[in-house]
Design a protein around this motif. Structure first.
Motif, PDB file in Angstrom:
ATOM      1  N   PHE A 162      22.126  13.635 -38.623  1.00 55.80           N
ATOM      2  CA  PHE A 162      21.412  13.868 -37.170  1.00 55.80           C
ATOM      3  C   PHE A 162      22.395  15.170 -37.223  1.00 55.80           C
ATOM      4  O   PHE A 162      21.588  15.495 -36.002  1.00 55.80           O
ATOM      5  CB  PHE A 162      22.648  12.619 -37.288  1.00 55.80           C
ATOM      6  CG  PHE A 162      22.449  11.771 -35.698  1.00 55.80           C
ATOM      7  CD1 PHE A 162      21.559  11.269 -35.138  1.00 55.80           C
ATOM      8  CD2 PHE A 162      23.902  12.466 -34.707  1.00 55.80           C
ATOM      9  CE1 PHE A 162      21.674  11.140 -33.593  1.00 55.80           C
ATOM     10  CE2 PHE A 162      23.660  12.538 -33.765  1.00 55.80           C
ATOM     11  CZ  PHE A 162      22.681  11.260 -32.934  1.00 55.80           C
ATOM     12  N   ASP A 163      23.241  15.199 -37.255  1.00 58.72           N
ATOM     13  CA  ASP A 163      23.777  16.565 -37.042  1.00 58.72           C
ATOM     14  C   ASP A 163      24.213  17.865 -37.141  1.00 58.72           C
ATOM     15  O   ASP A 163      24.512  18.524 -37.124  1.00 58.72           O
ATOM     16  CB  ASP A 163      25.434  15.869 -38.158  1.00 58.72           C
ATOM     17  CG  ASP A 163      26.079  15.255 -36.982  1.00 58.72           C
ATOM     18  OD1 ASP A 163      25.492  14.214 -36.112  1.00 58.72           O
ATOM     19  OD2 ASP A 163      27.339  14.536 -37.644  1.00 58.72           O
ATOM     20  N   SER A 221       7.995  15.939 -16.201  1.00 57.94           N
ATOM     21  CA  SER A 221       8.249  15.076 -14.890  1.00 57.94           C
ATOM     22  C   SER A 221       9.667  14.567 -15.737  1.00 57.94           C
ATOM     23  O   SER A 221      10.569  13.923 -15.222  1.00 57.94           O
ATOM     24  CB  SER A 221       7.400  14.260 -14.058  1.00 57.94           C
ATOM     25  OG  SER A 221       6.602  13.635 -15.249  1.00 57.94           O
ATOM     26  N   LEU A 222       9.213  13.704 -16.851  1.00 56.22           N
ATOM     27  CA  LEU A 222      10.400  12.993 -17.735  1.00 56.22           C
ATOM     28  C   LEU A 222       9.988  12.964 -19.643  1.00 56.22           C
ATOM     29  O   LEU A 222       8.768  14.251 -19.324  1.00 56.22           O
ATOM     30  CB  LEU A 222      10.052  11.647 -17.753  1.00 56.22           C
ATOM     31  CG  LEU A 222      10.783  10.903 -18.525  1.00 56.22           C
ATOM     32  CD1 LEU A 222      12.247  11.070 -18.110  1.00 56.22           C
ATOM     33  CD2 LEU A 222      10.183   9.073 -18.791  1.00 56.22           C
ATOM     34  N   ILE A 223      11.273  13.755 -19.958  1.00 54.16           N
ATOM     35  CA  ILE A 223      11.694  14.040 -21.451  1.00 54.16           C
ATOM     36  C   ILE A 223      12.679  13.150 -21.845  1.00 54.16           C
ATOM     37  O   ILE A 223      13.702  13.128 -21.140  1.00 54.16           O
ATOM     38  CB  ILE A 223      12.124  15.622 -20.939  1.00 54.16           C
ATOM     39  CG1 ILE A 223      11.148  16.408 -20.581  1.00 54.16           C
ATOM     40  CG2 ILE A 223      12.402  15.833 -22.779  1.00 54.16           C
ATOM     41  CD1 ILE A 223      12.356  18.197 -20.631  1.00 54.16           C
ATOM     42  N   LEU A 224      11.677  12.597 -23.069  1.00 53.98           N
ATOM     43  CA  LEU A 224      12.618  11.601 -23.718  1.00 53.98           C
ATOM     44  C   LEU A 224      12.976  12.192 -24.973  1.00 53.98           C
ATOM     45  O   LEU A 224      12.273  13.229 -26.213  1.00 53.98           O
ATOM     46  CB  LEU A 224      11.932  10.350 -24.104  1.00 53.98           C
ATOM     47  CG  LEU A 224      11.195   9.116 -23.043  1.00 53.98           C
ATOM     48  CD1 LEU A 224      10.213   8.278 -23.625  1.00 53.98           C
ATOM     49  CD2 LEU A 224      11.597   9.059 -22.247  1.00 53.98           C
ATOM     50  N   CYS A 225      13.884  12.324 -25.566  1.00 56.50           N
ATOM     51  CA  CYS A 225      14.611  13.219 -25.954  1.00 56.50           C
ATOM     52  C   CYS A 225      15.250  11.828 -27.810  1.00 56.50           C
ATOM     53  O   CYS A 225      16.709  11.528 -27.350  1.00 56.50           O
ATOM     54  CB  CYS A 225      15.630  14.368 -26.041  1.00 56.50           C
ATOM     55  SG  CYS A 225      15.275  15.680 -27.066  1.00 56.50           S
ATOM     56  N   SER A 226      14.979  12.560 -28.962  1.00 53.95           N
ATOM     57  CA  SER A 226      16.214  12.124 -30.110  1.00 53.95           C
ATOM     58  C   SER A 226      17.514  12.566 -29.544  1.00 53.95           C
ATOM     59  O   SER A 226      17.465  13.903 -29.455  1.00 53.95           O
ATOM     60  CB  SER A 226      15.041  12.678 -30.903  1.00 53.95           C
ATOM     61  OG  SER A 226      16.373  12.344 -32.528  1.00 53.95           O
ATOM     62  N   PRO A 227      18.597  12.323 -29.774  1.00 54.46           N
ATOM     63  CA  PRO A 227      19.714  12.240 -29.196  1.00 54.46           C
ATOM     64  C   PRO A 227      20.455  13.402 -30.586  1.00 54.46           C
ATOM     65  O   PRO A 227      21.791  14.175 -31.155  1.00 54.46           O
ATOM     66  CB  PRO A 227      20.873  11.514 -29.454  1.00 54.46           C
ATOM     67  CG  PRO A 227      19.964   9.836 -29.982  1.00 54.46           C
ATOM     68  CD  PRO A 227      18.648  10.024 -29.731  1.00 54.46           C
ATOM     69  N   ALA A 228      19.493  13.221 -31.309  1.00 56.89           N
ATOM     70  CA  ALA A 228      20.198  14.185 -32.789  1.00 56.89           C
ATOM     71  C   ALA A 228      20.189  15.898 -32.433  1.00 56.89           C
ATOM     72  O   ALA A 228      19.869  16.256 -31.855  1.00 56.89           O
ATOM     73  CB  ALA A 228      18.708  14.252 -34.010  1.00 56.89           C
ATOM     74  N   GLU A 281      18.974  20.643 -29.228  1.00 49.66           N
ATOM     75  CA  GLU A 281      19.247  21.942 -29.257  1.00 49.66           C
ATOM     76  C   GLU A 281      17.677  22.437 -29.592  1.00 49.66           C
ATOM     77  O   GLU A 281      17.711  23.807 -28.804  1.00 49.66           O
ATOM     78  CB  GLU A 281      19.230  22.372 -31.315  1.00 49.66           C
ATOM     79  CG  GLU A 281      20.940  22.556 -30.963  1.00 49.66           C
ATOM     80  CD  GLU A 281      20.967  23.429 -31.813  1.00 49.66           C
ATOM     81  OE1 GLU A 281      20.527  23.076 -33.602  1.00 49.66           O
ATOM     82  OE2 GLU A 281      23.319  23.528 -32.517  1.00 49.66           O
ATOM     83  N   THR A 282      16.633  22.295 -29.986  1.00 49.73           N
ATOM     84  CA  THR A 282      15.398  22.470 -29.305  1.00 49.73           C
ATOM     85  C   THR A 282      14.582  22.207 -28.261  1.00 49.73           C
ATOM     86  O   THR A 282      14.705  23.312 -27.406  1.00 49.73           O
ATOM     87  CB  THR A 282      14.415  21.585 -30.499  1.00 49.73           C
ATOM     88  OG1 THR A 282      14.848  21.689 -31.716  1.00 49.73           O
ATOM     89  CG2 THR A 282      12.595  21.889 -29.983  1.00 49.73           C
ATOM     90  N   LEU A 283      15.304  21.104 -27.467  1.00 50.41           N
ATOM     91  CA  LEU A 283      14.930  21.112 -25.614  1.00 50.41           C
ATOM     92  C   LEU A 283      16.103  22.086 -25.069  1.00 50.41           C
ATOM     93  O   LEU A 283      14.836  22.459 -24.357  1.00 50.41           O
ATOM     94  CB  LEU A 283      15.211  19.702 -25.193  1.00 50.41           C
ATOM     95  CG  LEU A 283      15.681  19.540 -24.212  1.00 50.41           C
ATOM     96  CD1 LEU A 283      14.020  19.510 -23.548  1.00 50.41           C
ATOM     97  CD2 LEU A 283      16.033  18.269 -24.386  1.00 50.41           C
ATOM     98  N   LEU A 307      13.840   7.080 -30.849  1.00 49.23           N
ATOM     99  CA  LEU A 307      13.651   7.806 -31.201  1.00 49.23           C
ATOM    100  C   LEU A 307      13.756   8.800 -32.490  1.00 49.23           C
ATOM    101  O   LEU A 307      12.984   9.862 -33.531  1.00 49.23           O
ATOM    102  CB  LEU A 307      13.311   9.620 -30.459  1.00 49.23           C
ATOM    103  CG  LEU A 307      12.565   8.852 -28.882  1.00 49.23           C
ATOM    104  CD1 LEU A 307      12.568  10.469 -27.942  1.00 49.23           C
ATOM    105  CD2 LEU A 307      11.097   8.872 -29.302  1.00 49.23           C
ATOM    106  N   TYR A 308      15.031   8.528 -33.160  1.00 48.58           N
ATOM    107  CA  TYR A 308      15.928   8.682 -34.068  1.00 48.58           C
ATOM    108  C   TYR A 308      15.871   7.857 -35.020  1.00 48.58           C
ATOM    109  O   TYR A 308      15.123   8.242 -36.325  1.00 48.58           O
ATOM    110  CB  TYR A 308      17.291   9.662 -34.047  1.00 48.58           C
ATOM    111  CG  TYR A 308      17.898   9.802 -35.725  1.00 48.58           C
ATOM    112  CD1 TYR A 308      17.687  10.966 -36.201  1.00 48.58           C
ATOM    113  CD2 TYR A 308      18.396   9.013 -35.939  1.00 48.58           C
ATOM    114  CE1 TYR A 308      18.284  11.362 -37.037  1.00 48.58           C
ATOM    115  CE2 TYR A 308      19.070   8.818 -37.121  1.00 48.58           C
ATOM    116  CZ  TYR A 308      19.017  10.081 -38.055  1.00 48.58           C
ATOM    117  OH  TYR A 308      19.516  11.254 -39.064  1.00 48.58           O
TER     118      TYR A 308
END
Length: 159
Positions: free
Chosen positions: A22-23, A49-56, A61-63, A78-79
């Motif tokens: 995860f880290d 308009s909306l971004i769903l992102c894994s919290p990893a 960082e990619t976002l 998502l993770y």
């Protein structure tokens, strides 16, 4: 018509074998690819308009390095569901945000693209790659496997 932008995180670092998955942060190559990703999306006028992102760490960082703009929601599923597909997560969304970007992990990215498009091949879904899929629906709750059309699949240039 809804538009989905599936984005796999950029190349992560394996330099610290004791670090939990995860880290893991991005590798230097991944940082460069994340910047390319942002430029490629911008050139195509793909502004979610909306971004769903894994919290990893690597997806966050990619976002950030891609410079994607829009409302961001960090979704633990998502993770957690990275070895399945993301259709249930998308189908549980309330609304019609479009374009919608989903920043996550493989193998879920490849499986989601294949299931949504009825098998349109994107291969393994490279790191920092993105797929644009159009769906003939008015709301995400109407999403069904096989109804999407793969508009474009882009991978970063080889270094």
């Amino acid at each position: 018509m809804l538009r989905l932008i599936l984005v796999r995180h950029a190349k992560s670092s394996w330099s610290d074998p004791g670090l939990p998955d995860f880290d893991r942060p991005l590798a230097p190559r991944g940082r460069r690819a994340a910047a390319w990703l942002g430029e490629a999306l911008h050139r195509r006028h793909l502004v979610p308009s909306l971004i769903l992102c894994s919290p990893a760490v690597r997806t966050r960082e990619t976002l950030v390095l891609s410079g994607m703009k829009g409302e961001v929601r960090f979704e633990p599923e998502l993770y957690e569901d990275r070895d399945r597909d993301y259709l249930e997560i998308l189908g549980n969304l309330d609304g019609a945000a479009s374009p919608l970007a989903l920043v996550g992990h493989n193998s879920a990215m490849a499986v989601t693209a294949a299931r949504l498009t009825g098998g349109a091949a994107v291969g393994e879904f490279s790191t920092a790659a993105f797929a644009v899929i159009d769906v003939p629906a008015e709301r995400w709750q109407e999403l069904r496997a096989g109804q999407g059309t793969l508009v474009e699949y882009c991978v970063p240039p080889k270094e």
